[in-house]
Enzyme design. Structure first.
Site, PDB file in Angstrom:
ATOM      1  N   LYS A   1       0.829  -1.197   0.000  1.00 16.52           N
ATOM      2  CA  LYS A   1       0.000   0.000   0.000  1.00 16.52           C
ATOM      3  C   LYS A   1       0.863   1.247   0.000  1.00 16.52           C
ATOM      4  CE  LYS A   1      -4.034  -0.245   2.210  1.00 16.52           C
ATOM      5  NZ  LYS A   1      -4.818  -0.511   3.416  1.00 16.52           N
TER       6      LYS A   1
ATOM      7  N   ARG B   1      -3.228   3.150   8.627  1.00 16.92           N
ATOM      8  CA  ARG B   1      -3.548   1.961   7.836  1.00 16.92           C
ATOM      9  C   ARG B   1      -2.361   1.002   7.836  1.00 16.92           C
ATOM     10  NH1 ARG B   1      -4.799   4.761   2.101  1.00 16.92           N
ATOM     11  NH2 ARG B   1      -6.255   3.005   1.910  1.00 16.92           N
TER      12      ARG B   1
ATOM     13  N   GLY C   1      -6.148 -10.457   8.629  1.00 13.53           N
ATOM     14  CA  GLY C   1      -5.623 -10.599   9.982  1.00 13.53           C
ATOM     15  C   GLY C   1      -4.794  -9.396  10.380  1.00 13.53           C
TER      16      GLY C   1
ATOM     17  N   MET D   1      -4.124  -5.347  10.995  1.00 11.28           N
ATOM     18  CA  MET D   1      -5.027  -4.420  11.655  1.00 11.28           C
ATOM     19  C   MET D   1      -5.887  -3.634  10.666  1.00 11.28           C
ATOM     20  SD  MET D   1      -4.371  -1.328  14.248  1.00 11.28           S
ATOM     21  CE  MET D   1      -4.597  -0.153  12.945  1.00 11.28           C
TER      22      MET D   1
ATOM     23  N   ARG E   1      -3.710  -0.765  -6.449  1.00  8.67           N
ATOM     24  CA  ARG E   1      -2.974  -2.037  -6.459  1.00  8.67           C
ATOM     25  C   ARG E   1      -3.413  -2.811  -7.700  1.00  8.67           C
ATOM     26  NH1 ARG E   1      -6.321  -4.183  -1.328  1.00  8.67           N
ATOM     27  NH2 ARG E   1      -8.338  -3.751  -2.205  1.00  8.67           N
TER      28      ARG E   1
ATOM     29  N   HIS F   1      -7.015 -44.423  -8.944  1.00 11.06           N
ATOM     30  CA  HIS F   1      -7.539 -44.757 -10.265  1.00 11.06           C
ATOM     31  C   HIS F   1      -8.589 -43.738 -10.693  1.00 11.06           C
ATOM     32  CE1 HIS F   1     -10.371 -46.866 -12.985  1.00 11.06           C
ATOM     33  NE2 HIS F   1      -9.239 -47.294 -13.539  1.00 11.06           N
TER      34      HIS F   1
ATOM     35  N   ARG G   1      -2.145 -46.125 -24.192  1.00  5.61           N
ATOM     36  CA  ARG G   1      -2.079 -47.303 -23.322  1.00  5.61           C
ATOM     37  C   ARG G   1      -2.974 -48.370 -23.925  1.00  5.61           C
ATOM     38  NH1 ARG G   1      -3.324 -42.862 -19.991  1.00  5.61           N
ATOM     39  NH2 ARG G   1      -1.739 -42.364 -18.432  1.00  5.61           N
TER      40      ARG G   1
ATOM     41  N   ARG H   1       2.221 -47.852 -26.520  1.00  9.07           N
ATOM     42  CA  ARG H   1       2.908 -48.690 -25.528  1.00  9.07           C
ATOM     43  C   ARG H   1       2.333 -50.093 -25.581  1.00  9.07           C
ATOM     44  NH1 ARG H   1       2.368 -47.154 -19.335  1.00  9.07           N
ATOM     45  NH2 ARG H   1       0.284 -48.007 -19.617  1.00  9.07           N
TER      46      ARG H   1
ATOM     47  N   GLU I   1      11.391 -46.017 -16.510  1.00  5.91           N
ATOM     48  CA  GLU I   1      10.540 -45.878 -15.330  1.00  5.91           C
ATOM     49  C   GLU I   1      11.051 -46.691 -14.158  1.00  5.91           C
ATOM     50  OE1 GLU I   1       6.557 -47.047 -16.409  1.00  5.91           O
ATOM     51  OE2 GLU I   1       7.278 -48.551 -17.799  1.00  5.91           O
TER      52      GLU I   1
ATOM     53  N   SER J   1      10.957 -42.542 -23.170  1.00  5.01           N
ATOM     54  CA  SER J   1       9.863 -41.756 -22.622  1.00  5.01           C
ATOM     55  C   SER J   1       9.845 -42.042 -21.126  1.00  5.01           C
ATOM     56  CB  SER J   1       8.545 -42.154 -23.278  1.00  5.01           C
ATOM     57  OG  SER J   1       7.503 -41.416 -22.693  1.00  5.01           O
TER      58      SER J   1
ATOM     59  N   GLY K   1       8.412 -42.599 -17.796  1.00  7.16           N
ATOM     60  CA  GLY K   1       7.140 -42.858 -17.122  1.00  7.16           C
ATOM     61  C   GLY K   1       7.323 -42.366 -15.698  1.00  7.16           C
ATOM     62  N   THR K   2       7.075 -41.086 -15.511  1.00  8.88           N
ATOM     63  CA  THR K   2       7.473 -40.485 -14.228  1.00  8.88           C
ATOM     64  C   THR K   2       6.612 -40.944 -13.054  1.00  8.88           C
ATOM     65  OG1 THR K   2       6.228 -38.534 -14.903  1.00  8.88           O
ATOM     66  CG2 THR K   2       8.607 -38.440 -15.161  1.00  8.88           C
ATOM     67  N   ASN K   3       5.422 -41.484 -13.325  1.00  5.98           N
ATOM     68  CA  ASN K   3       4.632 -42.017 -12.196  1.00  5.98           C
ATOM     69  C   ASN K   3       5.362 -43.201 -11.577  1.00  5.98           C
ATOM     70  OD1 ASN K   3       2.698 -40.216 -12.957  1.00  5.98           O
ATOM     71  ND2 ASN K   3       1.332 -41.740 -13.865  1.00  5.98           N
ATOM     72  N   ASP K   4       5.676 -44.179 -12.440  1.00  2.60           N
ATOM     73  CA  ASP K   4       6.363 -45.360 -11.932  1.00  2.60           C
ATOM     74  C   ASP K   4       7.777 -45.020 -11.488  1.00  2.60           C
ATOM     75  OD1 ASP K   4       4.527 -47.392 -11.857  1.00  2.60           O
ATOM     76  OD2 ASP K   4       4.699 -47.819 -13.996  1.00  2.60           O
TER      77      ASP K   4
ATOM     78  N   CYS L   1       5.913 -38.993 -20.172  1.00  5.19           N
ATOM     79  CA  CYS L   1       4.505 -39.326 -20.383  1.00  5.19           C
ATOM     80  C   CYS L   1       3.772 -39.630 -19.094  1.00  5.19           C
ATOM     81  CB  CYS L   1       4.357 -40.480 -21.364  1.00  5.19           C
ATOM     82  SG  CYS L   1       5.020 -42.018 -20.731  1.00  5.19           S
TER      83      CYS L   1
ATOM     84  N   TYR M   1       9.856 -33.338 -25.422  1.00  4.43           N
ATOM     85  CA  TYR M   1       8.426 -33.045 -25.343  1.00  4.43           C
ATOM     86  C   TYR M   1       7.844 -33.621 -24.053  1.00  4.43           C
ATOM     87  CZ  TYR M   1       7.625 -37.910 -26.400  1.00  4.43           C
ATOM     88  OH  TYR M   1       7.613 -39.283 -26.308  1.00  4.43           O
TER      89      TYR M   1
HETATM   90  P1  ADP Z   1      -8.385  -1.808   3.304  1.00  7.46           P
HETATM   91  O1  ADP Z   1      -7.006  -2.332   3.110  1.00  7.46           O
HETATM   92  O2  ADP Z   1      -9.250  -2.647   4.155  1.00  7.46           O
HETATM   93  O3  ADP Z   1      -8.999  -1.334   2.042  1.00  7.46           O
HETATM   94  P2  ADP Z   1      -7.783   0.931   3.769  1.00  7.46           P
HETATM   95  O4  ADP Z   1      -6.635   1.316   4.606  1.00  7.46           O
HETATM   96  O5  ADP Z   1      -7.569   1.003   2.322  1.00  7.46           O
HETATM   97  O6  ADP Z   1      -8.193  -0.512   4.224  1.00  7.46           O
HETATM   98  O7  ADP Z   1      -8.963   1.867   4.214  1.00  7.46           O
HETATM   99  C1  ADP Z   1     -10.272   1.602   4.569  1.00  7.46           C
HETATM  100  C2  ADP Z   1     -11.159   2.674   3.999  1.00  7.46           C
HETATM  101  O8  ADP Z   1     -10.810   3.930   4.513  1.00  7.46           O
HETATM  102  C3  ADP Z   1     -11.028   2.810   2.497  1.00  7.46           C
HETATM  103  O9  ADP Z   1     -12.279   3.069   1.959  1.00  7.46           O
HETATM  104  C4  ADP Z   1     -10.115   3.962   2.331  1.00  7.46           C
HETATM  105  O10 ADP Z   1     -10.273   4.595   1.116  1.00  7.46           O
HETATM  106  C5  ADP Z   1     -10.530   4.860   3.502  1.00  7.46           C
HETATM  107  N1  ADP Z   1      -9.427   5.724   3.907  1.00  7.46           N
HETATM  108  C6  ADP Z   1      -8.226   5.350   4.377  1.00  7.46           C
HETATM  109  N2  ADP Z   1      -7.450   6.425   4.634  1.00  7.46           N
HETATM  110  C7  ADP Z   1      -8.187   7.516   4.321  1.00  7.46           C
HETATM  111  C8  ADP Z   1      -7.940   8.912   4.351  1.00  7.46           C
HETATM  112  N3  ADP Z   1      -6.773   9.411   4.731  1.00  7.46           N
HETATM  113  N4  ADP Z   1      -8.928   9.723   3.956  1.00  7.46           N
HETATM  114  C9  ADP Z   1     -10.115   9.235   3.555  1.00  7.46           C
HETATM  115  N5  ADP Z   1     -10.420   7.924   3.510  1.00  7.46           N
HETATM  116  C10 ADP Z   1      -9.458   7.077   3.891  1.00  7.46           C
HETATM  117 MG    MG Z   2      -8.165  -0.289   0.802  1.00 13.14          MG
HETATM  118 MG    MG Z   3       4.375 -47.246 -15.951  1.00 12.70          MG
END
Ligand code: ADP
Ligand code: MG
Ligand code: MG
Length: 909
Positions: free
Chosen positions: A38, A108, A117, A119, A352, A471, A579, A635, A780, A799, A801-804, A867, A887
């Site tokens: 980001k 952010r 996961g 923040m 992104r 199979h 086969r 074969r 093989e 050829s 026979g990479t399985n065997d 193969c 090939y």
């Molecule tokens: P996520 O990765 O979950 O998209 P973001 O960090 O991009 O989290 O932000 C969550 C929301 O907050 C998004 O809609 C983003 O555009 C908005 N946002 C983040 N920073 C600002 C800011 N400085 N001004 C206005 N909106 C913001």
């Molecule tokens: Mg975002």
């Molecule tokens: Mg075989």
């Protein structure tokens, strides 16, 4: 990078892009590692002159140092943050923590790879009880001021202080009731003010701490919370699963707030530079007038399509188009962006590379070549081989999947979707499909060679047992039948024609099932499907380019003319493996095959073999015609003979039955008949028992069988050349290649080759025509690989026979291993890849290298192919390319994938 190597610079302003780049000698990847995805993109966009609200990024190094030091700020970090805040103040003319013209920021997280996961974002940092009051009066927008303040308290209380959001939402719901408001947008300043007071009380009772009134304290705690979230359980679990390293750390982005919720000339939204579903080159996305941040994705208000903005705010729309274009040109990829419009001024908040469907990926790659954004090489490198798979199989309609949950899951061994009625018996499956035109899903505990007719008739296959190379899995992939195997939750009751799933669910034969072979899921429903098209013009273009770049040939494993034709349509350049045993399982042939096996005299055996000849001949003729002009490797018979016979167990049951019946018969005639039957079955049982092997895969099969019953291989070679000559006489260009399986000693090949070549010569003389031909062998068994120099003196082609070869190199039987210890090895990461999916480079790959080097040393025009199942696996294809294989051969449905992967291997060189 460790602490000692860091420059001590922990904070980069968004306009410090050049400085960050210089630190990594212009390596974008380095900047991305330091600033996270980001942050790096925000610095980059700022430099491009795109309006990005001023901000700064705290580096991943700062995060790592903070965590290493036992969660304390490393020296200089806080001072640098304060300096950066001061810079934002002078850029914006606002002041952080001042009531007069307050600077508000968002905080952010942003790691190198985006991951769940981490923040969540906190908006509106810098407000407190005093500042909000003055902001409300000064802006004459009390509702706006109290709304953004309650958002700060809510987000901060949630993500930093750990109060569950439901508690806050409950307060808002209560307030709505109290204010008789239908939606949040109907709540006024006073309502939000009251809500905020209650939020703070909740935080106090919940955490024993106060919401920090000091903006700097807010900033500090938010920054620390982002750092700590790197080591949160969810983040760690995700990294484990996705194979992301744990020492990367996350960056923190602090950015001046801009407000999309300041009136009807303000808005916020998300958009893609192209349509992420179809790839069409036009903006796609959603926005909301007078809204902030998450409102768009929260789903509480109905969003507008981005096209609508063209009417609502035409200048803004045009500017979005320009930004999208600029960023696409810069990143040379489709972009996924967030924007906010504050009182008529547009701001970009994030960009992104956009996620997209396989269809969109392919179309965008081709379009971008046309637009001069990327080269053809890049287009080919960009499409993932798995995405090609999508075009080959029907898929469950994504819309329908929104409202339904899978009832069970297993291994996703063969992609695509299938919908039909359940048949537990292959004969029934065939009957329902053929005679009643039903779509059928064959559900079995596992499958065996004599179930294949049922699998072919079915739309899809489910088994409750078996692994990725069972199979069922192999055959399903071979024929492009969607399949889910090893669904342990299913308990099949064949006697009562039903299956149990878990405690309560009982499903009967004839009920509908939908299966998703891409994800290994099973649905108890009759779901609609959508059919993508291999003839998609964009895909054809990518594949045509791939063909230009690749040096590795691609052939198909095909046993029937239909298969061969399909392989050819998909771009195969010949058959790498036919086969022949599959041909013997057909209903009218099996009895002759069995007679051949159980023959008690040489004459009887010779008769049976002669009976098979015309059938084989016509099979081969079909193949040659379908593959006109291209090589066809056939074969000679490989599997142990017992596979063609009924099991001893079944025979014994039948015999017991017959003997019981004898006791109740009165007519002599009937007794005679039954006696005769008993005699025949007893004889068959004796034969079955002599042929029984405790380890058939290492037993009498392949060339060993050829040595034992020389007439069999001779017949097959005769059939091959009779078929080839007939085609040649018709003016067709045919290239039969005869392949002898399971050779371990050159002597085997020497003693087979002479007589077989003699047969070939004889047949060609009979027809008065020569066809180009080769006699070669499979490699093989490790011994064959290690003595490849000798073997290549006799064999004209190899050829693998990479399985065997994998089985024999590892010394493991794949069927046993796949459900047992191999699973354990993979789970504990003792093995990185399943060696039956991707060729083991150190062991099997090394044997291949020896065989290739020594084989080529003794015969320089030695043709070398692969193969095994690996021939369609992109990783293995890369290895084959490196090893100098000529090939790869794979199932017809993998051919387009192999073409692409082979091109990517060549481009990576
Ligand atoms: P996520 O990765 O979950 O998209 P973001 O960090 O991009 O989290 O932000 C969550 C929301 O907050 C998004 O809609 C983003 O555009 C908005 N946002 C983040 N920073 C600002 C800011 N400085 N001004 C206005 N909106 C913001
Ligand atoms: Mg975002
Ligand atoms: Mg075989």
């Amino acid at each position: 990078m460790t602490t000692q190597e860091t420059s001590g610079k922990y904070v980069y302003l968004f306009n410090d892009f050049d400085e960050a780049m210089a630190r990594f000698d212009g390596e974008w990847d380095g900047v991305r590692g330091l600033l996270g995805g980001k942050g790096a993109n925000l610095l980059d966009a700022t430099r491009l002159g795109i309006p990005v609200p001023p901000g700064f990024t705290v580096t991943t190094e700062a995060c790592n140092d903070y965590l290493d030091a036992g969660e304390t700020f490393p020296e200089g970090l806080w001072e640098q943050s304060l300096q950066a805040i001061a810079s934002l103040e002078s850029m914006t003319g606002k002041k952080f923590g001042s009531a007069e013209n307050p600077l508000l920021v968002s905080c952010r997280s942003g790691a190198r790879f985006s991951m769940p996961g981490m923040m969540d974002t906190i908006l509106n940092i810098g407000l407190n009880d005093e500042i909000v009051e003055i902001l409300a009066t000064r802006t004459h927008r009390p509702r706006f001021a109290y709304d953004i303040y309650r958002r700060l308290v809510q987000m901060f209380g949630g993500v930093v202080m750990g109060v569950p959001d439901e508690v806050f939402e409950a307060v808002i719901t209560a307030q709505r009731r109290e204010s008789k408001a239908r939606a949040d947008s109907d709540l006024d300043a006073g309502a939000w003010k009251a809500v905020t007071v209650r939020f703070k009380e909740i935080i106090r009772t919940y955490t024993g701490k106060e919401f920090p009134n000091d903006p700097y304290e807010q900033l500090k705690q938010a920054t620390e919370a982002v750092f700590k979230s790197w080591n949160g359980k969810r983040a760690i679990d995700y990294r484990e699963a996705a194979g992301i390293e744990h020492n990367l750390g996350t960056a923190v982005n602090i950015q001046t707030m801009v407000f999309g919720n300041i009136g009807d000339d303000s808005a916020t939204g998300v958009f893609m530079s192209r349509n992420a579903t179809t790839g069409e080159p036009q903006l796609e996305g959603d926005y909301l007038i007078n809204a902030q941040g998450e409102d768009v994705v929260a789903g509480t208000r109905t969003t507008l399509r981005i096209g609508q903005l063209k009417d609502d705010m035409p200048e803004m729309f045009e500017e979005l188009e320009q930004i999208a274009h600029l960023l696409e040109e810069h990143h040379r990829n489709m972009q996924d962006m967030e924007f906010t419009i504050e009182q008529g001024k547009l701001w970009l908040l994030q960009t992104r590379d956009g996620k997209r469907t396989a269809q969109a990926e392919v179309r965008i790659a081709v379009d971008m070549v046309g637009e001069g954004l990327i080269s053809r090489e890049e287009a080919v490198a960009r499409v993932h081989p798995d995405q090609v798979d999508f075009f080959l199989h029907p898929q469950l309609d994504p819309e329908a999947l929104l409202d339904i949950k899978a009832i069970a899951s297993g291994l996703n061994v063969s992609p695509g979707a299938a919908v039909g009625v359940i048949a537990f018996d292959p004969d029934l499956a065939e009957r329902w499909a053929r005679e009643e035109g039903k779509d059928v899903i064959l559900v079995r505990p596992e499958t065996r060679p004599d179930d294949v007719h049922g699998m072919l008739a079915a739309k899809g296959v489910v088994t409750s047992k078996g692994g990725r190379t069972s199979h069922a899995a192999l055959v399903a992939r071979q024929f492009g039948k969607p399949a889910v195997v090893g669904v342990e939750e299913i308990e099949i009751d064949l006697d009562n024609h039903l299956m149990h799933i878990g405690e309560d669910l009982v499903i009967e034969e004839g009920e509908s099932l939908s299966i998703d072979g891409n994800h290994g899921l099973i649905y108890y429903a009759d779901l609609p499907t959508v059919v993508p098209d291999i003839q998609n013009a964009y895909l054809l273009k990518i594949l045509a380019w791939a063909d230009e770049f690749r040096t590795l040939g691609v052939r198909a494993n095909a046993d029937y003319p239909d298969d061969a034709q399909r392989a050819r349509d998909y771009g195969a350049e010949g058959i790498g493996l036919c086969r022949t045993e599959h041909m013997f399982f057909a209903e009218e042939r099996l009895p002759i095959m069995q007679r051949m096996i159980t023959a008690s005299s040489p004459t009887e055996r010779a008769e049976a073999i002669a009976g098979l000849l015309p059938m084989q001949r016509s099979d081969f003729e079909g193949l040659f015609r379908a593959m006109e002009g291209q090589p066809v490797i056939i074969r000679l018979l490989d599997p142990p003979l017992h596979e063609f016979l009924p099991s001893a167990h079944d025979l014994m049951l039948e015999l017991t039955d017959l003997k019981l019946r004898m006791q109740h018969l009165s007519s002599l005639k009937e007794m005679d008949n039954v006696l005769e039957e008993i005699e025949a079955k007893t004889k068959l049982l004796e034969r079955v028992e002599t042929l029984a092997e405790s380890n058939p895969m290492l037993g009498t099969r392949g060339v060993r069988l050829g040595m034992l019953i020389p007439g069999l291989y001779k017949m097959q070679v005769r059939a091959i050349f009779e078929a080839a000559c007939r085609c040649a006489v018709d003016g067709l260009d045919v290239h039969p290649e005869v392949m002898i399986p399971l050779v371990s000693h050159v002597g085997e090949l020497e003693s087979m080759n002479g007589p077989l070549k003699e047969v070939a010569e004889k047949v060609m003389a009979e027809h008065g025509i020569e066809v180009p031909q080769m006699f070669g062998t499979m490699i093989e068994i490790p011994r064959a690989a290690l003595t490849a120099g000798e073997i290549a003196q006799t064999a004209e082609f190899f050829s693998f026979g990479t399985n065997d070869l994998t089985q024999t190199t590892y010394g493991i039987s794949r069927d046993d291993a796949e459900t047992g210890f191999l699973v354990h090895y993979l789970q504990t990461r003792l093995l990185k890849d399943n060696p039956f999916t991707s060729i083991d480079p150190e062991g099997v790959g090394r044997l291949m290298q020896i065989a290739i080097d020594e084989g080529k040393a003794s015969r320089d025009n030695l043709e070398i192919g692969v193969c095994g199942e690996h021939g369609g696996d992109p990783k293995s294809i890369h290895l084959c390319h490196k090893l100098g294989v000529d090939y790869v051969s794979c199932s017809p449905f993998r051919v387009p994938i192999a073409r692409l992967a082979a091109a990517q291997a060549a481009l990576a060189d």
